[in-house]
Design a protein around this motif. Structure first.
Motif, PDB file in Angstrom:
ATOM      1  N   TRP A  56      -3.420  10.568  -3.213  1.00 55.57           N
ATOM      2  CA  TRP A  56      -4.064   9.389  -3.787  1.00 55.57           C
ATOM      3  C   TRP A  56      -3.423   8.148  -3.204  1.00 55.57           C
ATOM      4  O   TRP A  56      -2.269   8.146  -2.829  1.00 55.57           O
ATOM      5  CB  TRP A  56      -4.095   9.386  -5.304  1.00 55.57           C
ATOM      6  CG  TRP A  56      -2.804   9.384  -6.073  1.00 55.57           C
ATOM      7  CD1 TRP A  56      -2.200  10.463  -6.641  1.00 55.57           C
ATOM      8  CD2 TRP A  56      -1.977   8.254  -6.416  1.00 55.57           C
ATOM      9  NE1 TRP A  56      -1.061  10.078  -7.290  1.00 55.57           N
ATOM     10  CE2 TRP A  56      -0.902   8.734  -7.179  1.00 55.57           C
ATOM     11  CE3 TRP A  56      -2.048   6.884  -6.145  1.00 55.57           C
ATOM     12  CZ2 TRP A  56       0.092   7.890  -7.675  1.00 55.57           C
ATOM     13  CZ3 TRP A  56      -1.052   6.054  -6.633  1.00 55.57           C
ATOM     14  CH2 TRP A  56      -0.008   6.557  -7.393  1.00 55.57           C
ATOM     15  N   HIS A  57      -4.243   7.134  -3.102  1.00 57.31           N
ATOM     16  CA  HIS A  57      -3.807   5.857  -2.533  1.00 57.31           C
ATOM     17  C   HIS A  57      -3.677   4.855  -3.665  1.00 57.31           C
ATOM     18  O   HIS A  57      -4.375   4.941  -4.673  1.00 57.31           O
ATOM     19  CB  HIS A  57      -4.810   5.363  -1.492  1.00 57.31           C
ATOM     20  CG  HIS A  57      -4.913   6.286  -0.321  1.00 57.31           C
ATOM     21  ND1 HIS A  57      -4.144   6.143   0.800  1.00 57.31           N
ATOM     22  CD2 HIS A  57      -5.667   7.394  -0.123  1.00 57.31           C
ATOM     23  CE1 HIS A  57      -4.426   7.110   1.648  1.00 57.31           C
ATOM     24  NE2 HIS A  57      -5.349   7.884   1.109  1.00 57.31           N
ATOM     25  N   THR A  66      -1.219   1.007  -4.953  1.00 56.44           N
ATOM     26  CA  THR A  66      -0.387  -0.140  -4.626  1.00 56.44           C
ATOM     27  C   THR A  66       0.912  -0.057  -5.406  1.00 56.44           C
ATOM     28  O   THR A  66       0.984   0.553  -6.475  1.00 56.44           O
ATOM     29  CB  THR A  66      -1.088  -1.470  -4.961  1.00 56.44           C
ATOM     30  OG1 THR A  66      -1.459  -1.463  -6.330  1.00 56.44           O
ATOM     31  CG2 THR A  66      -2.303  -1.689  -4.096  1.00 56.44           C
ATOM     32  N   MET A  78       0.623   5.839  -0.278  1.00 51.39           N
ATOM     33  CA  MET A  78      -0.107   7.092  -0.416  1.00 51.39           C
ATOM     34  C   MET A  78       0.874   8.063  -1.069  1.00 51.39           C
ATOM     35  O   MET A  78       2.054   8.103  -0.702  1.00 51.39           O
ATOM     36  CB  MET A  78      -0.565   7.639   0.934  1.00 51.39           C
ATOM     37  CG  MET A  78      -1.365   8.927   0.799  1.00 51.39           C
ATOM     38  SD  MET A  78      -1.970   9.567   2.377  1.00 51.39           S
ATOM     39  CE  MET A  78      -0.452  10.171   3.094  1.00 51.39           C
ATOM     40  N   ARG A 112       0.840  -1.211   0.000  1.00 48.60           N
ATOM     41  CA  ARG A 112       0.000   0.000   0.000  1.00 48.60           C
ATOM     42  C   ARG A 112       0.867   1.250   0.000  1.00 48.60           C
ATOM     43  O   ARG A 112       1.886   1.294   0.679  1.00 48.60           O
ATOM     44  CB  ARG A 112      -0.899   0.051   1.235  1.00 48.60           C
ATOM     45  CG  ARG A 112      -1.910  -1.034   1.343  1.00 48.60           C
ATOM     46  CD  ARG A 112      -2.689  -0.951   2.648  1.00 48.60           C
ATOM     47  NE  ARG A 112      -1.776  -0.985   3.798  1.00 48.60           N
ATOM     48  CZ  ARG A 112      -1.874  -0.185   4.864  1.00 48.60           C
ATOM     49  NH1 ARG A 112      -2.837   0.701   4.966  1.00 48.60           N
ATOM     50  NH2 ARG A 112      -1.010  -0.284   5.865  1.00 48.60           N
TER      51      ARG A 112
END
Length: 126
Positions: free
Chosen positions: A70-71, A73, A53, A51
């Motif tokens: 925004w998040h 992977t 950010m 994960r």
């Protein structure tokens, strides 16, 4: 996100605490790429928790109060994908993208540290 020169890349430790690091970023289609040493702390954190950010920042990683995040992977890429990522970085950052790894090799030689390979990491917004 526009095409910023630097971003604050937030990764997560095993205990869940967030760590922001300023990095260069280059667009690669609908995704983005960053480069780092394969054994850097951010690479280790991404191997255990992909994960991320992302926020636009200055070169020191300082984020303005009104900057959206925004998040997404992260995924380590290799082969032709990695070569395309490196080309994107060189296109965006020019001579600096070529000189930075060379400087790292020189510093490792001076400090008598082992040479470590680089890692190309793809960031995909979720």
């Amino acid at each position: 996100m526009t095409d910023p020169r630097y971003i604050a890349l937030t990764t997560y430790r095993a205990d869940g605490s967030a760590v922001a690091t300023p990095v260069w970023i280059a667009p690669l289609g609908e995704r983005f790429v960053i480069i780092t040493q394969s054994e850097s702390h951010k690479a280790r954190r991404l191997r255990s928790d992909p994960r991320v950010m992302v926020q636009t920042s200055d070169w020191r990683g300082r984020v303005a109060a009104d900057v959206p995040a925004w998040h997404g992977t992260a995924r380590f890429i290799e082969g032709e994908e990695a070569r395309a990522g490196l080309r994107a970085m060189r296109k965006k950052y020019g001579i600096a993208a070529r000189a930075w790894p060379l400087l790292g090799r020189v510093m490792n030689t001076i400090r008598r540290r082992p040479q470590r390979p680089g890692a190309v990491i793809e960031l995909t917004p979720s």
